[in-house]
Design a protein around this motif. Structure first.
Motif, PDB file in Angstrom:
ATOM      1  N   MET A 103       0.827  -1.206   0.000  1.00 55.97           N
ATOM      2  CA  MET A 103       0.000   0.000   0.000  1.00 55.97           C
ATOM      3  C   MET A 103       0.861   1.256   0.000  1.00 55.97           C
ATOM      4  SD  MET A 103      -2.894   1.193   2.760  1.00 55.97           S
ATOM      5  CE  MET A 103      -1.682   1.356   4.086  1.00 55.97           C
ATOM      6  N   LYS A 104       1.910   1.265   0.824  1.00 51.44           N
ATOM      7  CA  LYS A 104       2.784   2.434   0.902  1.00 51.44           C
ATOM      8  C   LYS A 104       3.577   2.612  -0.389  1.00 51.44           C
ATOM      9  CE  LYS A 104       1.820   3.643   5.184  1.00 51.44           C
ATOM     10  NZ  LYS A 104       1.279   4.973   5.563  1.00 51.44           N
ATOM     11  N   ARG A 105       3.975   1.515  -1.030  1.00 47.82           N
ATOM     12  CA  ARG A 105       4.641   1.597  -2.334  1.00 47.82           C
ATOM     13  C   ARG A 105       3.736   2.286  -3.345  1.00 47.82           C
ATOM     14  NH1 ARG A 105       5.495  -4.005  -4.556  1.00 47.82           N
ATOM     15  NH2 ARG A 105       6.093  -2.883  -6.452  1.00 47.82           N
ATOM     16  N   TYR A 106       2.474   1.899  -3.328  1.00 51.89           N
ATOM     17  CA  TYR A 106       1.520   2.460  -4.279  1.00 51.89           C
ATOM     18  C   TYR A 106       1.381   3.974  -4.085  1.00 51.89           C
ATOM     19  CZ  TYR A 106      -2.870   3.481  -6.634  1.00 51.89           C
ATOM     20  OH  TYR A 106      -3.828   4.035  -7.438  1.00 51.89           O
ATOM     21  N   PHE A 107       1.207   4.413  -2.860  1.00 54.04           N
ATOM     22  CA  PHE A 107       1.005   5.838  -2.614  1.00 54.04           C
ATOM     23  C   PHE A 107       2.288   6.646  -2.807  1.00 54.04           C
ATOM     24  CE2 PHE A 107      -2.721   4.215  -0.171  1.00 54.04           C
ATOM     25  CZ  PHE A 107      -3.688   4.822  -0.954  1.00 54.04           C
ATOM     26  N   LEU A 108       3.434   6.027  -2.558  1.00 57.19           N
ATOM     27  CA  LEU A 108       4.704   6.690  -2.842  1.00 57.19           C
ATOM     28  C   LEU A 108       4.906   6.796  -4.354  1.00 57.19           C
ATOM     29  CD1 LEU A 108       7.311   7.994  -1.926  1.00 57.19           C
ATOM     30  CD2 LEU A 108       8.282   5.715  -1.518  1.00 57.19           C
ATOM     31  N   THR A 109       4.543   5.744  -5.080  1.00 56.13           N
ATOM     32  CA  THR A 109       4.610   5.779  -6.545  1.00 56.13           C
ATOM     33  C   THR A 109       3.710   6.875  -7.099  1.00 56.13           C
ATOM     34  OG1 THR A 109       5.085   3.400  -6.705  1.00 56.13           O
ATOM     35  CG2 THR A 109       4.181   4.469  -8.668  1.00 56.13           C
ATOM     36  N   ASP A 110       2.527   7.017  -6.508  1.00 51.54           N
ATOM     37  CA  ASP A 110       1.569   8.013  -6.976  1.00 51.54           C
ATOM     38  C   ASP A 110       2.158   9.423  -6.928  1.00 51.54           C
ATOM     39  OD1 ASP A 110      -1.165   8.840  -7.740  1.00 51.54           O
ATOM     40  OD2 ASP A 110      -1.181   9.741  -5.752  1.00 51.54           O
ATOM     41  N   VAL A 111       2.777   9.769  -5.807  1.00 49.01           N
ATOM     42  CA  VAL A 111       3.333  11.120  -5.692  1.00 49.01           C
ATOM     43  C   VAL A 111       4.619  11.251  -6.503  1.00 49.01           C
ATOM     44  CG1 VAL A 111       4.716  10.767  -3.592  1.00 49.01           C
ATOM     45  CG2 VAL A 111       3.734  13.000  -4.047  1.00 49.01           C
ATOM     46  N   LEU A 112       5.352  10.148  -6.664  1.00 48.08           N
ATOM     47  CA  LEU A 112       6.532  10.153  -7.527  1.00 48.08           C
ATOM     48  C   LEU A 112       6.135  10.467  -8.970  1.00 48.08           C
ATOM     49  CD1 LEU A 112       9.541   9.544  -8.184  1.00 48.08           C
ATOM     50  CD2 LEU A 112       8.884   7.122  -8.364  1.00 48.08           C
ATOM     51  N   ASP A 113       5.059   9.842  -9.441  1.00 47.17           N
ATOM     52  CA  ASP A 113       4.579  10.103 -10.803  1.00 47.17           C
ATOM     53  C   ASP A 113       4.098  11.547 -10.943  1.00 47.17           C
ATOM     54  OD1 ASP A 113       5.197   7.549 -11.504  1.00 47.17           O
ATOM     55  OD2 ASP A 113       3.145   6.784 -11.394  1.00 47.17           O
ATOM     56  N   ASP A 114       3.459  12.051  -9.887  1.00 49.59           N
ATOM     57  CA  ASP A 114       3.019  13.450  -9.921  1.00 49.59           C
ATOM     58  C   ASP A 114       4.212  14.388 -10.126  1.00 49.59           C
ATOM     59  OD1 ASP A 114       0.343  12.976  -9.654  1.00 49.59           O
ATOM     60  OD2 ASP A 114       0.241  13.420  -7.515  1.00 49.59           O
ATOM     61  N   LEU A 115       5.284  14.117  -9.388  1.00 41.73           N
ATOM     62  CA  LEU A 115       6.469  14.973  -9.508  1.00 41.73           C
ATOM     63  C   LEU A 115       7.128  14.801 -10.869  1.00 41.73           C
ATOM     64  CD1 LEU A 115       8.448  16.982  -8.210  1.00 41.73           C
ATOM     65  CD2 LEU A 115       9.759  15.017  -7.362  1.00 41.73           C
ATOM     66  N   SER A 116       7.223  13.565 -11.321  1.00 41.04           N
ATOM     67  CA  SER A 116       7.879  13.300 -12.604  1.00 41.04           C
ATOM     68  C   SER A 116       7.206  14.046 -13.749  1.00 41.04           C
ATOM     69  CB  SER A 116       7.874  11.797 -12.897  1.00 41.04           C
ATOM     70  OG  SER A 116       8.603  11.083 -11.910  1.00 41.04           O
ATOM     71  N   PRO A 157      14.327  -2.322  -3.706  1.00 38.66           N
ATOM     72  CA  PRO A 157      14.393  -3.602  -2.980  1.00 38.66           C
ATOM     73  C   PRO A 157      13.024  -4.205  -2.674  1.00 38.66           C
ATOM     74  CG  PRO A 157      15.832  -1.955  -1.974  1.00 38.66           C
ATOM     75  CD  PRO A 157      14.955  -1.232  -2.941  1.00 38.66           C
ATOM     76  N   TYR A 158      11.970  -3.404  -2.821  1.00 39.77           N
ATOM     77  CA  TYR A 158      10.623  -3.876  -2.492  1.00 39.77           C
ATOM     78  C   TYR A 158       9.761  -4.066  -3.729  1.00 39.77           C
ATOM     79  CZ  TYR A 158      12.363  -2.447   1.999  1.00 39.77           C
ATOM     80  OH  TYR A 158      13.148  -2.317   3.107  1.00 39.77           O
ATOM     81  N   GLY A 159      10.407  -4.077  -4.886  1.00 35.72           N
ATOM     82  CA  GLY A 159       9.689  -4.315  -6.129  1.00 35.72           C
ATOM     83  C   GLY A 159       9.545  -3.104  -7.019  1.00 35.72           C
ATOM     84  N   GLY A 160      10.090  -1.971  -6.573  1.00 39.32           N
ATOM     85  CA  GLY A 160      10.046  -0.769  -7.399  1.00 39.32           C
ATOM     86  C   GLY A 160       8.675  -0.099  -7.380  1.00 39.32           C
ATOM     87  N   ARG A 161       8.405   0.682  -8.414  1.00 44.15           N
ATOM     88  CA  ARG A 161       7.133   1.381  -8.533  1.00 44.15           C
ATOM     89  C   ARG A 161       5.980   0.383  -8.538  1.00 44.15           C
ATOM     90  NH1 ARG A 161       5.881   2.880 -12.794  1.00 44.15           N
ATOM     91  NH2 ARG A 161       4.584   4.737 -12.435  1.00 44.15           N
ATOM     92  N   LEU A 162       4.819   0.831  -8.057  1.00 46.20           N
ATOM     93  CA  LEU A 162       3.654  -0.043  -8.059  1.00 46.20           C
ATOM     94  C   LEU A 162       2.432   0.736  -8.512  1.00 46.20           C
ATOM     95  CD1 LEU A 162       2.208  -2.703  -7.414  1.00 46.20           C
ATOM     96  CD2 LEU A 162       1.945  -1.883  -5.055  1.00 46.20           C
ATOM     97  N   PHE A 163       1.838   0.266  -9.605  1.00 43.79           N
ATOM     98  CA  PHE A 163       0.561   0.829 -10.045  1.00 43.79           C
ATOM     99  C   PHE A 163      -0.369  -0.300 -10.485  1.00 43.79           C
ATOM    100  CE2 PHE A 163      -2.371   2.401 -13.285  1.00 43.79           C
ATOM    101  CZ  PHE A 163      -3.033   3.380 -12.529  1.00 43.79           C
ATOM    102  N   ALA A 164      -0.064  -0.914 -11.634  1.00 44.09           N
ATOM    103  CA  ALA A 164      -0.911  -1.982 -12.159  1.00 44.09           C
ATOM    104  C   ALA A 164      -0.947  -3.155 -11.184  1.00 44.09           C
ATOM    105  CB  ALA A 164      -0.389  -2.440 -13.517  1.00 44.09           C
ATOM    106  N   GLY A 165      -2.137  -3.617 -10.888  1.00 40.38           N
ATOM    107  CA  GLY A 165      -2.294  -4.769 -10.010  1.00 40.38           C
ATOM    108  C   GLY A 165      -2.596  -4.419  -8.571  1.00 40.38           C
ATOM    109  N   PHE A 166      -2.420  -3.152  -8.210  1.00 39.57           N
ATOM    110  CA  PHE A 166      -2.704  -2.773  -6.823  1.00 39.57           C
ATOM    111  C   PHE A 166      -4.212  -2.679  -6.613  1.00 39.57           C
ATOM    112  CE2 PHE A 166      -3.782   0.521  -3.709  1.00 39.57           C
ATOM    113  CZ  PHE A 166      -3.177  -0.012  -2.582  1.00 39.57           C
ATOM    114  N   SER A 167      -4.668  -3.145  -5.448  1.00 42.32           N
ATOM    115  CA  SER A 167      -6.075  -2.993  -5.088  1.00 42.32           C
ATOM    116  C   SER A 167      -6.175  -2.790  -3.591  1.00 42.32           C
ATOM    117  CB  SER A 167      -6.890  -4.227  -5.501  1.00 42.32           C
ATOM    118  OG  SER A 167      -6.520  -5.355  -4.721  1.00 42.32           O
ATOM    119  N   LEU A 168      -7.253  -2.141  -3.188  1.00 41.86           N
ATOM    120  CA  LEU A 168      -7.486  -1.886  -1.773  1.00 41.86           C
ATOM    121  C   LEU A 168      -8.957  -2.135  -1.489  1.00 41.86           C
ATOM    122  CD1 LEU A 168      -6.047  -0.895   0.792  1.00 41.86           C
ATOM    123  CD2 LEU A 168      -6.779   1.423   0.237  1.00 41.86           C
TER     124      LEU A 168
END
Length: 242
Positions: A130-143, A221-232
């Motif tokens: 879950m934290k990977r997903y939300f960190l990826t989200d803001v990373l993409d926003d910045l990118s 080390p935790y699988g990198g960015r996470l978007f596709a496949g994430f669900s909550l």
């Protein structure tokens, strides 16, 4: 009017406001030698109050934050410290200067010190995802950001999530604002320096490359960015009607 020393003010405050308290501790930046012109005094009081409470006041030109507990209420706050990974009361009790004490306080001080030494629970796999997903989200926003003003706000969120992710995946304490930086410096000064340098690079040169690269490095080390496949919460609806 010349300010009294922190200890003198704290002692006078305790004598005037809590003369019958069992124990009292002066904590905060003045104790750690990190006081600034706007620093206050953090005073932890143990007394016979029915419930814990806190309040702020001024005495002898010193702003004071008072944290009042009985010998049962503090446990819930130490537990909250552990669950939030933000050891506010634990640090005050452990690091503070004891101004008044009885036999019970030694036990409490040891509890707080043991908690700090223990550190926080490691995140489980679901929390990391879950934290990977939300960190990826803001990373993409910045990118993808092209608006400098928006970028300034995005970076604030990125740093908070990145610092939290880096520390919590290693069972370390975290904090808000300056306390996040202090937690990073305590655990890994090199990483804290890289993050600070990356921020300076963004604010001074409008370059986000350093922050983006550092975030990728932490996620890898935790699988990198996470978007596709994430669900909550999707699992609760599997097999049900849309």
């Amino acid at each position: 009017m010349i300010k009294q020393t922190a200890i003198e003010t704290a002692e006078n405050f305790i004598e005037a406001s809590f003369p019958r308290c069992a124990s009292a501790v002066l904590a905060g930046s003045v104790v750690r030698g990190e006081a600034t012109a706007t620093s206050d005094l953090d005073i932890v009081i143990f007394t016979t109050c029915r419930e814990s409470y806190r309040y702020s006041c001024i005495k002898d030109d010193w702003p004071i934050e008072v944290f009042v507990h009985n010998y049962n209420s503090y446990r819930a706050f130490l537990q909250s410290d552990y669950e939030r990974a933000k050891p506010s009361l634990a640090k005050m009790i452990t690091e503070g200067i004891i101004l008044k004490e009885d036999g019970m306080f030694k036990k409490i001080k040891k509890e707080a010190a043991d908690l700090l030494y223990l550190g926080t629970a490691l995140w489980d796999a679901n929390t990391i995802e879950m934290k990977r997903y939300f960190l990826t989200d803001v990373l993409d926003d910045l990118s993808g950001c092209k608006d400098r003003a928006e970028g300034v706000f995005i970076v604030q969120t990125l740093v908070e999530r990145l610092g939290e992710f880096y520390l919590r995946t290693k069972g370390q304490w975290i904090g808000d604002s300056k306390w996040l930086l202090r937690a990073l410096k305590t655990y890994d000064p090199h990483f804290a320096s890289k993050l600070t340098d990356s921020l300076e690079e963004y604010y001074k040169k409008n370059s986000k490359a350093g922050l983006i690269a550092l975030t990728y490095e932490v996620l890898l080390p935790y699988g990198g960015r996470l978007f596709a496949g994430f669900s909550l919460g999707k699992e609760k609806h599997e097999g049900g009607a849309e």
